[in-house]
Structure formats: C-alpha cells, structure tokens
Design a protein around this motif. Structure first.
Motif, mmCIF file in Angstrom:
data_model
loop_
_atom_site.group_PDB
_atom_site.id
_atom_site.type_symbol
_atom_site.label_atom_id
_atom_site.label_comp_id
_atom_site.label_asym_id
_atom_site.label_seq_id
_atom_site.Cartn_x
_atom_site.Cartn_y
_atom_site.Cartn_z
ATOM 1 N N GLY A 30 4.968 -6.047 -2.386
ATOM 2 C CA GLY A 30 3.833 -5.821 -3.285
ATOM 3 C C GLY A 30 4.342 -5.475 -4.672
ATOM 4 N N LYS A 87 -3.311 -13.994 -7.822
ATOM 5 C CA LYS A 87 -4.767 -13.836 -7.624
ATOM 6 C C LYS A 87 -5.533 -13.953 -8.925
ATOM 7 N N TRP A 116 -11.911 -10.322 -5.684
ATOM 8 C CA TRP A 116 -12.202 -8.955 -5.406
ATOM 9 C C TRP A 116 -13.521 -8.725 -4.699
ATOM 10 N N PRO A 195 -0.487 -1.225 2.943
ATOM 11 C CA PRO A 195 -0.187 -0.893 4.350
ATOM 12 C C PRO A 195 0.351 0.519 4.547
ATOM 13 N N SER A 198 -1.225 3.016 0.113
ATOM 14 C CA SER A 198 -1.246 2.859 -1.338
ATOM 15 C C SER A 198 -0.564 4.026 -2.056
ATOM 16 N N GLN A 199 -0.826 4.135 -3.334
ATOM 17 C CA GLN A 199 -0.049 5.037 -4.181
ATOM 18 C C GLN A 199 -0.974 5.693 -5.197
ATOM 19 N N ILE A 206 2.487 7.878 5.083
ATOM 20 C CA ILE A 206 3.908 8.107 5.372
ATOM 21 C C ILE A 206 4.113 9.500 5.986
ATOM 22 N N ILE A 238 2.392 -6.488 2.930
ATOM 23 C CA ILE A 238 3.053 -6.524 1.618
ATOM 24 C C ILE A 238 3.289 -5.124 1.037
ATOM 25 N N PRO A 239 4.173 -4.329 1.678
ATOM 26 C CA PRO A 239 4.448 -2.998 1.140
ATOM 27 C C PRO A 239 5.065 -3.078 -0.248
ATOM 28 N N THR A 242 9.520 0.294 -5.550
ATOM 29 C CA THR A 242 10.459 -0.023 -6.622
ATOM 30 C C THR A 242 11.823 0.599 -6.323
ATOM 31 N N ARG A 246 14.176 1.686 -0.175
ATOM 32 C CA ARG A 246 12.906 1.535 0.559
ATOM 33 C C ARG A 246 12.549 0.059 0.738
ATOM 34 N N GLU A 249 14.520 -0.894 3.604
ATOM 35 C CA GLU A 249 14.001 -0.254 4.832
ATOM 36 C C GLU A 249 12.736 -0.954 5.344
ATOM 37 N N ASN A 250 11.854 -1.306 4.418
ATOM 38 C CA ASN A 250 10.538 -1.822 4.818
ATOM 39 C C ASN A 250 10.583 -3.200 5.475
ATOM 40 N N LEU A 276 -8.824 1.985 -1.362
ATOM 41 C CA LEU A 276 -9.223 1.361 -2.624
ATOM 42 C C LEU A 276 -10.716 1.080 -2.669
HETATM 43 P P1 NDP Z 1 1.471 0.507 -0.428
HETATM 44 O O1 NDP Z 1 0.599 0.848 0.712
HETATM 45 O O2 NDP Z 1 2.417 -0.612 -0.315
HETATM 46 O O3 NDP Z 1 2.259 1.845 -0.816
HETATM 47 C C1 NDP Z 1 3.099 1.911 -1.917
HETATM 48 C C2 NDP Z 1 3.566 3.373 -2.064
HETATM 49 O O4 NDP Z 1 4.406 3.727 -0.967
HETATM 50 C C3 NDP Z 1 4.361 3.583 -3.339
HETATM 51 O O5 NDP Z 1 4.064 4.873 -3.824
HETATM 52 C C4 NDP Z 1 5.807 3.516 -2.855
HETATM 53 O O6 NDP Z 1 6.634 4.288 -3.681
HETATM 54 C C5 NDP Z 1 5.695 4.127 -1.470
HETATM 55 N N1 NDP Z 1 6.687 3.602 -0.504
HETATM 56 C C6 NDP Z 1 7.066 2.324 -0.314
HETATM 57 N N2 NDP Z 1 7.930 2.223 0.701
HETATM 58 C C7 NDP Z 1 8.114 3.487 1.175
HETATM 59 C C8 NDP Z 1 8.900 4.028 2.218
HETATM 60 N N3 NDP Z 1 9.647 3.248 2.998
HETATM 61 N N4 NDP Z 1 8.867 5.381 2.420
HETATM 62 C C9 NDP Z 1 8.087 6.173 1.639
HETATM 63 N N5 NDP Z 1 7.307 5.713 0.649
HETATM 64 C C10 NDP Z 1 7.320 4.377 0.416
HETATM 65 O O7 NDP Z 1 0.551 0.373 -1.731
HETATM 66 P P2 NDP Z 1 -0.134 -0.756 -2.615
HETATM 67 O O8 NDP Z 1 -1.524 -0.314 -2.844
HETATM 68 O O9 NDP Z 1 0.738 -1.024 -3.763
HETATM 69 O O10 NDP Z 1 -0.245 -2.061 -1.704
HETATM 70 C C11 NDP Z 1 0.802 -2.995 -1.545
HETATM 71 C C12 NDP Z 1 0.534 -4.267 -2.333
HETATM 72 O O11 NDP Z 1 -0.661 -4.909 -1.911
HETATM 73 C C13 NDP Z 1 0.295 -4.067 -3.830
HETATM 74 O O12 NDP Z 1 1.476 -3.720 -4.526
HETATM 75 C C14 NDP Z 1 -0.305 -5.397 -4.195
HETATM 76 O O13 NDP Z 1 0.700 -6.386 -4.329
HETATM 77 C C15 NDP Z 1 -1.203 -5.665 -2.983
HETATM 78 N N6 NDP Z 1 -2.604 -5.262 -3.224
HETATM 79 C C16 NDP Z 1 -3.584 -6.235 -3.236
HETATM 80 C C17 NDP Z 1 -4.889 -5.912 -3.509
HETATM 81 C C18 NDP Z 1 -5.960 -6.954 -3.518
HETATM 82 O O14 NDP Z 1 -7.062 -6.663 -3.956
HETATM 83 N N7 NDP Z 1 -5.731 -8.147 -3.028
HETATM 84 C C19 NDP Z 1 -5.286 -4.515 -3.801
HETATM 85 C C20 NDP Z 1 -4.201 -3.569 -3.692
HETATM 86 C C21 NDP Z 1 -2.929 -3.937 -3.413
HETATM 87 P P3 NDP Z 1 7.915 3.716 -4.476
HETATM 88 O O15 NDP Z 1 7.517 2.462 -5.205
HETATM 89 O O16 NDP Z 1 8.250 4.847 -5.382
HETATM 90 O O17 NDP Z 1 8.951 3.450 -3.425
#
Ligand code: NDP
Length: 292
Positions: A30, A87, A116, A195, A198-199, A206, A238-239, A242, A246, A249-250, A276
């Motif tokens: 993601g 998108k 959306w 998954p 989110s953030q 987690i 799509i986790p 950055t 991680r 790991e994912n 969301l």
């Molecule tokens: P996620 O559920 O993927 O969570 C992301 C958060 O988890 C970030 O804060 C990240 O921090 C943290 N993280 C990632 N891996 C780990 C790990 N192994 N252990 C602990 N923390 C972790 O959030 P998103 O809402 O970003 O969803 C994923 C993607 O889905 C988006 O980026 C986007 O591409 C897509 N999306 C699509 C939408 C749509 O309308 N179609 C709407 C929302 C999202 P860090 O980066 O600091 O590691």
C-alpha cells in the motif's frame, strides 16, 4: 452478525486468478500516506523483498513521475511482471476524466479502480470508458472500490466487461463478509485494504490482544497474522509500510498457515467497526462502505 463463513483455503496461494485470466499477487504494498518515502518503499518492496503488486492512486500524491517504477526497471525488473493498481478518485468519476487519468499514469496500469462508493456519478459512462481503456490496451484489468452490493448489482446489469477486482476495507475487525460473498459469487476477486487497521487515527489491530495471542502461539508477528488471515479468506491484501524491515516481514506469509481454530478465533473479534468512514474520504458517507 454474520458468521465467519470463509474457511481457510488455498494457503499456498501466492497469486490469485482473475476473471480476465490474469493473475494478481496475493500481497501488495500500500502507498497511501507514504509521502516522500513512497519511492524508496516501492523500490525496497519490489527489488529487495520480491513484491510484484503495488497499490496506489493519483490522490495519494505519490504517482507523479513514476520514479520508483523507473528505478526498479533499471534494477532489472520487467514491467510486465508488476501488478500496479491505480484508482480514480471520487472527484474524477466522470467519463471524460477516465481516459485522461489513465493516459497520464506513466506506463501501463494493470488495473484502474473506479470508485469511492460515491453516489451521483455516471456509473455506466465511467465504466464504458474504463472498458475502452482495456480495449485500447492501456490497462490490463478494471475494477471497483468501496462498492456496496446494490452498486455492484447495478454495475453487473450493464457491464460488458466484468470487474476483475473489488477493493474494500477488510480485516478481522471489519470482515465485510456479505460483500466478499457477493463478489465471490460473481467470480470477482477481492483486495483487502487497511488490513492492519490503517494508520493515523485508524484502529491498532497490531496490538489487539486476540491478534497478539494468535501471533505468539504461531510464532509470527501480528502483521503477518493479519496479512495471512486475509489471504486465507481468498483475498489479496495490501499492507502499507515505509519501514524496510516491516515491508519484508509483511510478505513472509507463505509456507505456513493459520490453523482453522485460530482462524475462527480471529474472525470472532467482537468489536466490529471499520476504520475509514471519515467525512473527508466520502462523497456520500452513508452510501460508501456497507456490509449490506
Ligand atoms: P494498513 O492497514 O496497511 O496499516 C498501515 C500502518 O501499519 C502504518 O502505520 C504502518 O506503519 C503500520 N505497519 C505496517 N506494517 C507493520 C508491521 N509489520 N508491524 C507494525 N506496524 C506495521 O493501512 P492503510 O490504510 O494504509 O491500508 C493499506 C493500503 O490500502 C493503503 O496504503 C492504500 O494503498 C490502500 N487503501 C485503499 C483505499 C481505497 O479506497 N481503495 C482506502 C485506504 C487504503 P509504517 O509505515 O510506519 O511501517
């Protein structure tokens, strides 16, 4: 509340087959809210961690220039091996914007997702333009995002090309079972977004006690449990991260499985709410995400 009807399946699935006959890698990166770290994260994911699926959108502000994709191609990765989802944002859901956005997205997108879940847009007109993109070879697959069952049925009434993918929020705290079932019934693949909960104001799955307990039992990280849970439901996932460690790991979610009893425990998390549903993300909040 609906039962957890989806049993673990095809735990070895590294890719899923789409209606089009193409395949989508089970785990993608993601890129929402990756900001200036987007390019490095995409490079790390593809070149160092074997991701072949990237999720993005013009709205995320990370597509411009396509720098990361250029860099990975320079590193020897073939563009045709990458599944890149882009998108159309709700403000772009008009037929004349579809072509413009696809043309300007540098290189061929594998899928352009419309939507959306917004109301008041010309669904048939937008879909016809998306179908044209496929015919012209500008994208390989087309799909939708944040659709309700009602909208999906409306689309299926006139679609000449079926959506390959439907993307929606999905995690143990918001299973979206009915929508998953409706997509499966029609052969439409589902990609689970957010998954991990989110953030920035999302939901911290987690550190959820149930997730942590299962992770500890299986000697995996909570992130891996959440990603694997999605794959065992038959969805790609799509986790976003950055952080290189991680990102690595994912995607280490193959060659093992969540046993049925633990899978069901994950499905039993009772605090069911999506992450969301903010005003800023919806044109029409009440018609956006829905389990109905
Ligand atoms: P996620 O559920 O993927 O969570 C992301 C958060 O988890 C970030 O804060 C990240 O921090 C943290 N993280 C990632 N891996 C780990 C790990 N192994 N252990 C602990 N923390 C972790 O959030 P998103 O809402 O970003 O969803 C994923 C993607 O889905 C988006 O980026 C986007 O591409 C897509 N999306 C699509 C939408 C749509 O309308 N179609 C709407 C929302 C999202 P860090 O980066 O600091 O590691």
């Amino acid at each position: 509340m609906a039962q957890a009807t989806f049993k673990p399946l095809d735990q070895k699935a590294v890719t899923f087959e789409l209606l089009s006959g193409h395949t989508i890698p089970a785990v993608g990166l993601g890129t929402w809210q990756t900001g200036s770290e987007a390019s490095d994260s995409v490079f790390t994911a593809i070149v160092e961690c074997d991701y072949r699926h990237i999720d993005t959108a013009w709205e995320y502000g990370v597509q411009e220039g396509g720098h990361a994709l250029k860099a990975v191609m320079q590193a020897g990765i073939d563009r045709k091996d990458l599944f890149v989802t882009s998108k159309l944002w709700c403000s772009d859901l008009s037929p004349d914007r579809v072509h413009l956005l696809a043309i300007s997205s540098e290189g061929r997108s594998q899928q352009t997702s419309g939507g959306w879940g917004s109301t008041g847009f010309h669904m048939e007109g937008v879909w016809r333009e998306m179908e044209k993109l496929m015919k012209e070879g500008l994208v390989r697959d087309i799909g939708v995002s944040n659709f309700t069952i009602k909208k999906l049925n409306k689309l299926l009434n006139f679609a000449e090309t079926m959506p390959s993918v439907c993307q929606m929020e999905m995690h143990p705290g918001w299973r979206n079972d009915k929508m998953l079932e409706a997509c499966k019934k029609n052969g439409i693949h589902v990609t689970a977004y957010s998954p991990l909960g989110s953030q920035g104001g999302g939901r911290d799955l987690i550190h959820d006690q149930t997730i942590e307990r299962v992770a500890k039992k299986l000697n995996k990280s909570p992130g891996q449990i959440l990603v694997k849970w999605a794959i065992q439901r038959g969805t790609s996932v799509i986790p976003k991260s950055t952080h290189p460690e991680r990102i690595k790991e994912n995607i280490k979610v193959f060659g093992w499985e969540i046993p049925e009893e633990d899978f069901q425990v994950l499905c039993s998390i009772s605090d069911r709410r999506r992450v969301l549903d903010g005003e800023e993300l919806f044109v029409n909040k009440s018609a956006g995400h829905s389990e109905a």
